[in-house]
Design an enzyme around this catalytic site. Structure first.
Site, PDB file in Angstrom:
ATOM      1  N   SER A 120      45.094  45.843  32.487  1.00 22.50           N
ATOM      2  CA  SER A 120      44.226  46.575  31.559  1.00 22.50           C
ATOM      3  C   SER A 120      44.579  48.052  31.534  1.00 22.50           C
ATOM      4  O   SER A 120      44.279  48.739  30.566  1.00 22.50           O
ATOM      5  CB  SER A 120      42.763  46.482  31.996  1.00 22.50           C
ATOM      6  OG  SER A 120      42.355  45.169  32.066  1.00 22.50           O
ATOM      7  N   HIS A 141      47.010  40.871  26.727  1.00 28.99           N
ATOM      8  CA  HIS A 141      45.747  41.382  27.255  1.00 28.99           C
ATOM      9  C   HIS A 141      44.581  40.561  26.724  1.00 28.99           C
ATOM     10  O   HIS A 141      44.269  40.598  25.530  1.00 28.99           O
ATOM     11  CB  HIS A 141      45.592  42.867  26.902  1.00 28.99           C
ATOM     12  CG  HIS A 141      44.426  43.514  27.565  1.00 28.99           C
ATOM     13  ND1 HIS A 141      43.463  44.201  26.878  1.00 28.99           N
ATOM     14  CD2 HIS A 141      44.051  43.561  28.859  1.00 28.99           C
ATOM     15  CE1 HIS A 141      42.562  44.650  27.737  1.00 28.99           C
ATOM     16  NE2 HIS A 141      42.899  44.276  28.935  1.00 28.99           N
ATOM     17  N   GLU A 153      45.327  40.785  22.758  1.00 24.07           N
ATOM     18  CA  GLU A 153      46.210  41.881  22.366  1.00 24.07           C
ATOM     19  C   GLU A 153      47.619  41.523  22.838  1.00 24.07           C
ATOM     20  O   GLU A 153      47.829  41.272  24.033  1.00 24.07           O
ATOM     21  CB  GLU A 153      45.752  43.201  23.012  1.00 24.07           C
ATOM     22  CG  GLU A 153      44.457  43.727  22.396  1.00 24.07           C
ATOM     23  CD  GLU A 153      43.982  45.056  23.002  1.00 24.07           C
ATOM     24  OE1 GLU A 153      43.549  45.934  22.237  1.00 24.07           O
ATOM     25  OE2 GLU A 153      44.030  45.200  24.241  1.00 24.07           O
ATOM     26  N   ASN A 191      40.216  48.840  24.158  1.00 26.49           N
ATOM     27  CA  ASN A 191      39.605  49.673  25.197  1.00 26.49           C
ATOM     28  C   ASN A 191      39.725  51.159  24.882  1.00 26.49           C
ATOM     29  O   ASN A 191      38.938  51.966  25.374  1.00 26.49           O
ATOM     30  CB  ASN A 191      40.223  49.377  26.571  1.00 26.49           C
ATOM     31  CG  ASN A 191      39.615  48.119  27.167  1.00 26.49           C
ATOM     32  OD1 ASN A 191      38.563  47.664  26.720  1.00 26.49           O
ATOM     33  ND2 ASN A 191      40.282  47.551  28.154  1.00 26.49           N
TER      34      ASN A 191
HETATM   35  N1  LIG Z   1      37.853  41.371  34.183  1.00 28.38           N
HETATM   36  C1  LIG Z   1      38.137  41.709  32.950  1.00 28.38           C
HETATM   37  O1  LIG Z   1      37.251  41.833  32.096  1.00 28.38           O
HETATM   38  C2  LIG Z   1      39.580  41.915  32.550  1.00 28.38           C
HETATM   39  C3  LIG Z   1      39.931  41.943  31.192  1.00 28.38           C
HETATM   40  C4  LIG Z   1      41.276  42.058  30.840  1.00 28.38           C
HETATM   41  C5  LIG Z   1      42.226  42.158  31.823  1.00 28.38           C
HETATM   42  N2  LIG Z   1      41.871  42.148  33.150  1.00 28.38           N
HETATM   43  C6  LIG Z   1      42.934  42.232  34.149  1.00 28.38           C
HETATM   44  O2  LIG Z   1      43.170  40.931  34.673  1.00 28.38           O
HETATM   45  C7  LIG Z   1      43.663  41.038  36.009  1.00 28.38           C
HETATM   46  C8  LIG Z   1      42.855  40.144  36.911  1.00 28.38           C
HETATM   47  O3  LIG Z   1      41.507  40.534  36.888  1.00 28.38           O
HETATM   48  P1  LIG Z   1      40.352  39.617  37.477  1.00 28.38           P
HETATM   49  O4  LIG Z   1      39.082  40.206  37.019  1.00 28.38           O
HETATM   50  O5  LIG Z   1      40.629  38.184  37.166  1.00 28.38           O
HETATM   51  O6  LIG Z   1      40.556  39.824  39.056  1.00 28.38           O
HETATM   52  P2  LIG Z   1      40.086  38.894  40.261  1.00 28.38           P
HETATM   53  O7  LIG Z   1      39.986  39.764  41.434  1.00 28.38           O
HETATM   54  O8  LIG Z   1      38.911  38.073  39.874  1.00 28.38           O
HETATM   55  O9  LIG Z   1      41.281  37.861  40.491  1.00 28.38           O
HETATM   56  C9  LIG Z   1      42.531  38.222  40.924  1.00 28.38           C
HETATM   57  C10 LIG Z   1      43.144  37.002  41.623  1.00 28.38           C
HETATM   58  O10 LIG Z   1      44.524  37.286  41.869  1.00 28.38           O
HETATM   59  C11 LIG Z   1      44.870  36.739  43.122  1.00 28.38           C
HETATM   60  N3  LIG Z   1      46.054  37.429  43.596  1.00 28.38           N
HETATM   61  C12 LIG Z   1      46.169  38.690  44.045  1.00 28.38           C
HETATM   62  N4  LIG Z   1      47.455  38.948  44.363  1.00 28.38           N
HETATM   63  C13 LIG Z   1      48.159  37.836  44.106  1.00 28.38           C
HETATM   64  C14 LIG Z   1      49.523  37.479  44.222  1.00 28.38           C
HETATM   65  N5  LIG Z   1      50.412  38.335  44.659  1.00 28.38           N
HETATM   66  N6  LIG Z   1      49.887  36.254  43.853  1.00 28.38           N
HETATM   67  C15 LIG Z   1      48.991  35.361  43.428  1.00 28.38           C
HETATM   68  N7  LIG Z   1      47.695  35.655  43.271  1.00 28.38           N
HETATM   69  C16 LIG Z   1      47.277  36.863  43.622  1.00 28.38           C
HETATM   70  C17 LIG Z   1      43.638  36.965  43.963  1.00 28.38           C
HETATM   71  O11 LIG Z   1      43.625  36.112  45.105  1.00 28.38           O
HETATM   72  C18 LIG Z   1      42.519  36.673  42.978  1.00 28.38           C
HETATM   73  O12 LIG Z   1      42.154  35.315  42.998  1.00 28.38           O
HETATM   74  C19 LIG Z   1      43.618  42.518  36.342  1.00 28.38           C
HETATM   75  O13 LIG Z   1      44.882  43.057  36.107  1.00 28.38           O
HETATM   76  C20 LIG Z   1      42.613  43.064  35.358  1.00 28.38           C
HETATM   77  O14 LIG Z   1      42.804  44.432  35.091  1.00 28.38           O
HETATM   78  C21 LIG Z   1      40.570  42.012  33.509  1.00 28.38           C
END
Ligand SMILES: NC(=O)c1ccc[n+]([C@@H]2O[C@H](COP(=O)([O-])OP(=O)(O)OC[C@H]3O[C@@H](n4cnc5c(N)ncnc54)[C@H](O)[C@@H]3O)[C@@H](O)[C@H]2O)c1
Length: 678
Positions: A120, A141, A153, A191
């Site tokens: 993000s 995204h 996106e 965003n």
């Molecule tokens: N939450 C939102 O609204 C949103 C929206 C768009 C994008 N994002 C992006 O999506 C991504 C994930 O966000 P999230 O909210 O799902 O996070 P989250 O913390 O819920 O999940 C992340 C997961 O990744 C795993 N992980 C970490 N390192 C790893 C690796 N090296 N290999 C395999 N798995 C690994 C973790 O164990 C965890 O289960 C981020 O980059 C975030 O910025 C989030």
């Protein structure tokens, strides 16, 4: 050829598990990887929970859930994604973690694999450059919740290849996403204005311009949304808002940096307190301030070519569920008022300049014009895309006139051999804009409806008779006018997701753009009547067996099918036998049985249950529309198409003047109409 058969998702957290769920729901095999088996299992149980909820709410059947789960392969072994066509990263928002991951994936994955990041706040290029495949690297995204929010996106960076963009757009389409194309810039498109929207709310609070309930109410009114900024932050997390504003502020300057009040609230660890009364006297200034910020930033991002005005609007409508996009809002406010509220923002924040696009538009004094029909050339094929996915590409005056314009452009281009018509997003074209009809009936302007329909017919005839091969790409649902557009093309390439239906008699009118005429020429008057009377959907497979669809192929085979059809002649109305499977429907459509149906009596010639079911379905339709439809079908059978069109057009005023047409159109989608038979 574009092939997306298997997708990998890294990270089984909030986003990753949702992305996996959506991909599997839409029929694609997906591998979900996390660091530990227990995290994979947690992701799987999140998915199972949401699917079970879907079964309760009757969105999915048990069988669909079983099939969806069968497509998901969970693993803590990264090599499980080696042969995927696309791997999407959704791990922690941490630069080092993501960089290490992409280096690893680059070594593991086959050369065909496209790598994508769902970051993000970082640039896509930062991770692309960690790999030896920068041309096969892209940003995808997603929006929370990724199994429910349709927006995606798609963010190529400078070196992403055209092939990678095309495959990514295809992958998006295949798992039911509506893509907007965005430049690799801070906050991407949505965003970029959504975060300042949250931030500005806290600034207004800080300045004591208004209290939280008043700011919430003003935001809801300005953007016609269900939740205001404070409630949204409570739901999605105040830390995320602080983090997002901090990143934007670092990249773009103090205007975007988080307000002190926002930072302080985050430190308390508490949610915002939403209680209290709305101070009506302060709503307007707060709305002006919100408009100034959001519309100003939207204009700035378009100035910087981050996204088009149309994609910016789609982003707001689909991703944030605003009733209108920023540019549509500017048109509603008027360019002078827009300029005034954005000026106030640029005066307040020295690092926020008045966007050039607003200066230019103010000079014209006119509203923004939107391009909803795109034309793109690929070798000797012209692709015309109706691009209004937020309205399922429904036809209205603007769309038809832009379609006409783009069709002429493609037709007049000597380099073009065939013209492909398609719809953006999940649907092909879902009928016509019903509000347009209601508005004109109310204003006593049925003549305008007739003129609009005549223009549509003229275009459809040109499409049918063009010296260039015209092909509909029916890879999603079509209804009414959309099915009629597909039928007007010289050939139809469908995928299994394609379908047609004529629901018009259920809303008090008849299919008015030649659907009945062309169905008659394809499969005879009986089936044309059956489908017009019942509104039953025709699946792509049925349409293929009836000879209406020229080629039925899997999505990955579409390019080859289009190429093949561009090269050969198609005799669309060639004589053919109707397969046995349709015998009862053909019988149902015979004149004597149609007369019985109109009387609410079951025809005896067909099996009792089929007859009873048909009587019931037809009983919900508008009687006058049914009668007129049957008369039109009978009256035009032996006429050349252009004369048949006149027969149909000749009955249009009559049907739109009925009380039932008004009842059907004005209640459409809200409640079952009560037809009076007049
Ligand atoms: N939450 C939102 O609204 C949103 C929206 C768009 C994008 N994002 C992006 O999506 C991504 C994930 O966000 P999230 O909210 O799902 O996070 P989250 O913390 O819920 O999940 C992340 C997961 O990744 C795993 N992980 C970490 N390192 C790893 C690796 N090296 N290999 C395999 N798995 C690994 C973790 O164990 C965890 O289960 C981020 O980059 C975030 O910025 C989030």
């Amino acid at each position: 050829m574009s092939e997306i058969n298997k997708i990998g998702v890294i990270g089984a957290g909030n986003m990753g598990s949702g992305i996996v769920q959506k991909i599997a729901q839409e029929g694609i095999d997906v591998v979900m990887v996390d660091i530990k088996d227990e995290f994979v299992e947690r992701g799987m149980s999140t998915i199972k929970g949401l699917l079970a909820e879907g079964v309760k709410r009757k969105i999915f059947s048990e069988k669909q859930v079983e099939e969806t789960l069968g497509r998901i392969h969970g693993s803590s072994d990264m090599t499980a994604v080696a042969d995927c066509d696309l791997v999407i990263e959704a791990v922690f928002e941490d630069k080092q973690v993501k960089s290490d991951l992409f280096k690893n994936l680059d070594n593991i994955c086959e050369s065909k694999t496209i790598l994508a990041t769902n970051t993000s706040s970082f640039y896509v290029r930062e991770f692309a450059l960690e790999t030896k495949r920068p041309d096969r690297f892209i940003g995808l995204h997603y929006f929370f919740h990724p199994a429910k929010n349709r927006l995606l996106e798609v963010i190529p960076w400078e070196e992403t290849s055209a092939d990678t963009i095309e495959k990514s757009l295809l992958a998006a389409k295949l798992h039911g996403k509506t893509s907007i194309l965005v430049k690799d810039a801070p906050g991407f498109a949505v965003n970029r204005f959504f975060v300042p929207f949250l931030n500005e709310a806290t600034r207004m609070l800080e300045e004591k311009m208004a209290d939280i309930p008043t700011i919430e109410a003003a935001a809801k009114q300005a953007f016609r949304i269900g939740m205001g900024p404070f409630q949204l932050m409570n739901v999605t997390g105040i830390p995320i808002a602080v983090h997002a504003a901090t990143t934007l502020g670092n990249e773009l300057g103090p205007f975007y940096a988080p307000a002190q009040t926002l930072i302080d609230q985050n430190e308390t660890g508490n949610n915002w307190d939403l209680s209290g009364d709305v101070d009506e006297s302060k709503l307007q200034p707060v709305m002006d301030r919100f408009n100034g910020v959001c519309l100003g930033v939207a204009a700035a991002l378009v100035d910087e070519e981050v996204a088009s005005i149309e994609d910016t609007d789609r982003g707001a409508k689909i991703g944030l569920r605003w009733a209108m996009g920023p540019f549509e809002l500017m048109n509603r406010l008027g360019i002078d008022k827009t300029y005034e509220v954005v000026s106030a923002i640029s005066e307040r924040y020295p690092d926020f300049d008045m966007p050039q696009i607003l200066k230019n538009q103010k000079a014209t004094g006119k509203p923004f014009k939107f391009n909803f029909v795109d034309l793109a050339l690929k070798d000797d094929l012209a692709f015309i895309t109706i691009n209004r996915p937020e309205a399922m590409n429904a036809l209205n005056e603007t769309i038809v006139s832009q379609l006409d314009e783009k069709f002429s452009e493609a037709e007049n281009n000597p380099a073009v051999k065939a013209i492909v018509l398609q719809g953006a997003g999940k649907a092909f074209v879902a009928g016509a804009d019903i509000r347009y009809f209601v508005k004109n009936i109310k204003a006593d302007k049925i003549d305008d409806i007739v003129d609009f329909t005549r223009k549509g017919h003229e275009l459809f005839l040109r499409i049918e008779n063009s010296s260039k091969k015209t092909i509909a790409l029916l890879d999603g649902l079509s209804l009414g006018g959309g099915s009629e557009l597909a039928l007007a093309c010289q050939a139809i390439v469908a995928t299994p997701a394609g379908s047609m239906a004529f629901p018009e008699t259920g809303i008090g009118i008849f299919p008015g753009l030649g659907g009945m005429l062309r169905m008659t020429r394809h499969v005879g008057p009986e089936l044309a009547k059956y489908y017009t009377f019942t509104g039953m959907p025709i699946s792509a497979a049925d349409a293929k067996s009836l000879g209406i669809v020229t080629q039925l192929v899997q999505p990955s085979e579409v390019p080859a099918a289009l190429r093949e059809l561009a090269e050969r002649d198609v005799d669309k109305y060639a004589e053919r036998a109707v397969p046995e499977k349709f015998n009862d429907m053909v019988k149902m459509g015979r004149s004597e049985n149609i007369a019985l149906l109109l009387d609410g009596k079951p025809p005896e010639e067909v099996p009792t249950d089929f007859a009873a079911k048909s009587v019931k379905i037809v009983g919900f339709k508008a009687p006058v529309a049914l009668k007129v439809a049957a008369e039109i079908i009978d009256a035009q059978i032996d006429l050349p198409m252009a004369e048949a069109v006149e027969v149909e057009l000749g009955r249009l005023s009559e049907i739109f003047a009925t009380a039932d047409a008004y009842e059907g159109l004005s209640t459409a989608g809200r409640k079952r109409p009560e037809f009076k038979g007049a």
